[in-house]
Motif scaffolding. Structure first.
Motif, PDB file in Angstrom:
ATOM      1  N   ARG A 105       0.790  -1.235   0.000  1.00 27.14           N
ATOM      2  CA  ARG A 105       0.000   0.000   0.000  1.00 27.14           C
ATOM      3  C   ARG A 105       0.820   1.283   0.000  1.00 27.14           C
ATOM      4  O   ARG A 105       0.358   2.318  -0.466  1.00 27.14           O
ATOM      5  CB  ARG A 105      -1.016   0.026   1.140  1.00 27.14           C
ATOM      6  N   ALA A 126     -10.482  -1.580  -3.197  1.00 18.61           N
ATOM      7  CA  ALA A 126     -11.074  -0.248  -3.350  1.00 18.61           C
ATOM      8  C   ALA A 126     -11.204   0.445  -1.997  1.00 18.61           C
ATOM      9  O   ALA A 126     -10.809   1.608  -1.845  1.00 18.61           O
ATOM     10  CB  ALA A 126     -12.437  -0.356  -4.034  1.00 18.61           C
ATOM     11  N   SER A 127     -11.731  -0.271  -1.024  1.00 17.42           N
ATOM     12  CA  SER A 127     -11.932   0.302   0.306  1.00 17.42           C
ATOM     13  C   SER A 127     -10.612   0.718   0.953  1.00 17.42           C
ATOM     14  O   SER A 127     -10.480   1.827   1.465  1.00 17.42           O
ATOM     15  CB  SER A 127     -12.659  -0.712   1.200  1.00 17.42           C
ATOM     16  N   GLU A 128      -9.639  -0.173   0.909  1.00 18.05           N
ATOM     17  CA  GLU A 128      -8.364   0.091   1.580  1.00 18.05           C
ATOM     18  C   GLU A 128      -7.533   1.174   0.898  1.00 18.05           C
ATOM     19  O   GLU A 128      -6.745   1.839   1.550  1.00 18.05           O
ATOM     20  CB  GLU A 128      -7.557  -1.206   1.697  1.00 18.05           C
ATOM     21  N   LEU A 129      -7.688   1.340  -0.411  1.00 20.22           N
ATOM     22  CA  LEU A 129      -6.945   2.374  -1.129  1.00 20.22           C
ATOM     23  C   LEU A 129      -7.749   3.654  -1.298  1.00 20.22           C
ATOM     24  O   LEU A 129      -7.301   4.588  -1.960  1.00 20.22           O
ATOM     25  CB  LEU A 129      -6.487   1.858  -2.500  1.00 20.22           C
ATOM     26  N   ASN A 130      -8.960   3.674  -0.711  1.00 22.02           N
ATOM     27  CA  ASN A 130      -9.850   4.832  -0.801  1.00 22.02           C
ATOM     28  C   ASN A 130     -10.149   5.182  -2.261  1.00 22.02           C
ATOM     29  O   ASN A 130     -10.089   6.338  -2.670  1.00 22.02           O
ATOM     30  CB  ASN A 130      -9.265   6.030  -0.053  1.00 22.02           C
ATOM     31  N   LEU A 131     -10.466   4.134  -3.035  1.00 19.06           N
ATOM     32  CA  LEU A 131     -10.854   4.286  -4.429  1.00 19.06           C
ATOM     33  C   LEU A 131     -12.269   3.756  -4.592  1.00 19.06           C
ATOM     34  O   LEU A 131     -12.754   2.993  -3.760  1.00 19.06           O
ATOM     35  CB  LEU A 131      -9.917   3.473  -5.339  1.00 19.06           C
ATOM     36  N   SER A 132     -12.917   4.139  -5.668  1.00 19.77           N
ATOM     37  CA  SER A 132     -14.227   3.565  -5.932  1.00 19.77           C
ATOM     38  C   SER A 132     -14.052   2.182  -6.550  1.00 19.77           C
ATOM     39  O   SER A 132     -13.001   1.863  -7.112  1.00 19.77           O
ATOM     40  CB  SER A 132     -15.027   4.460  -6.886  1.00 19.77           C
ATOM     41  N   ARG A 133     -15.096   1.376  -6.462  1.00 26.75           N
ATOM     42  CA  ARG A 133     -15.074   0.064  -7.108  1.00 26.75           C
ATOM     43  C   ARG A 133     -14.861   0.250  -8.607  1.00 26.75           C
ATOM     44  O   ARG A 133     -14.144  -0.507  -9.246  1.00 26.75           O
ATOM     45  CB  ARG A 133     -16.390  -0.687  -6.851  1.00 26.75           C
ATOM     46  N   ASP A 153     -13.172   2.569 -10.138  1.00 26.46           N
ATOM     47  CA  ASP A 153     -11.761   2.858 -10.412  1.00 26.46           C
ATOM     48  C   ASP A 153     -10.944   1.577 -10.469  1.00 26.46           C
ATOM     49  O   ASP A 153     -10.142   1.367 -11.374  1.00 26.46           O
ATOM     50  CB  ASP A 153     -11.165   3.779  -9.341  1.00 26.46           C
TER      51      ASP A 153
END
Length: 158
Positions: free
Chosen positions: A22, A51-58, A60
């Motif tokens: 990460r 997505a959740s852990e990298l603060n991205l949308s699904r 993305d």
């Protein structure tokens, strides 16, 4: 992720890969590669956790994953047959060869035979333009293919 113990096995393995990678610059691709290498594919649970852990949308994560043809959401068969679809192979009979392979396997592109033995993938250049048409079976390159040669390859993995 606060309570890693509440995660499924897929999520635990994915979380370990995320934790390892990460803090790299641009961690998404290395994480996707790590998950696919570990699990053989990138299942929906893994995609959502990434997505959740990298603060991205699904969207993305899925967009990145679907852009690169090497990533898959379902496990591949025991053997992966990649058939070149680039211009040099097409000019040397690649379209007929592709049709012969699909008929012999009974599958289309990105599908796996019912027995789980072979996944068929299109690729857009294997670098064997002088030996067209070409294919790659489990990492081994094969050039100057014709119908009998392809049928021999297919029978060898069936």
């Amino acid at each position: 992720m606060a309570l890693q113990t509440q995660l499924s096995e897929v999520e635990q393995q994915t979380f370990a890969i995320i934790e390892e990678l990460r803090f790299r610059e641009g961690p998404l691709l290395p994480i996707l590669q790590g998950v696919q290498q570990k699990l053989g594919c990138i299942p929906e649970d893994a995609l959502l956790l990434i997505a959740s852990e990298l603060n991205l949308s699904r969207a993305d994560v899925y967009g990145t994953m679907s852009f690169y043809h090497e990533f898959r959401q379902e496990p591949a068969g025991r053997h992966v047959l990649k058939v070149c679809r680039a211009e040099a192979c097409q000019s040397m009979g690649g379209e007929k060869l592709a049709n012969d392979i699909q008929s012999a396997l009974g599958v289309s592109w990105h599908e796996t035979t019912a027995d789980g033995k072979v996944t068929l993938e299109p690729v857009y250049c294997l670098g064997l333009c002088a030996c067209a048409p070409a294919a790659m079976l489990d990492g081994d390159l094969h050039g100057r293919l014709d119908e009998p040669a392809v049928l021999e390859l297919v029978e060898g993995v069936k």
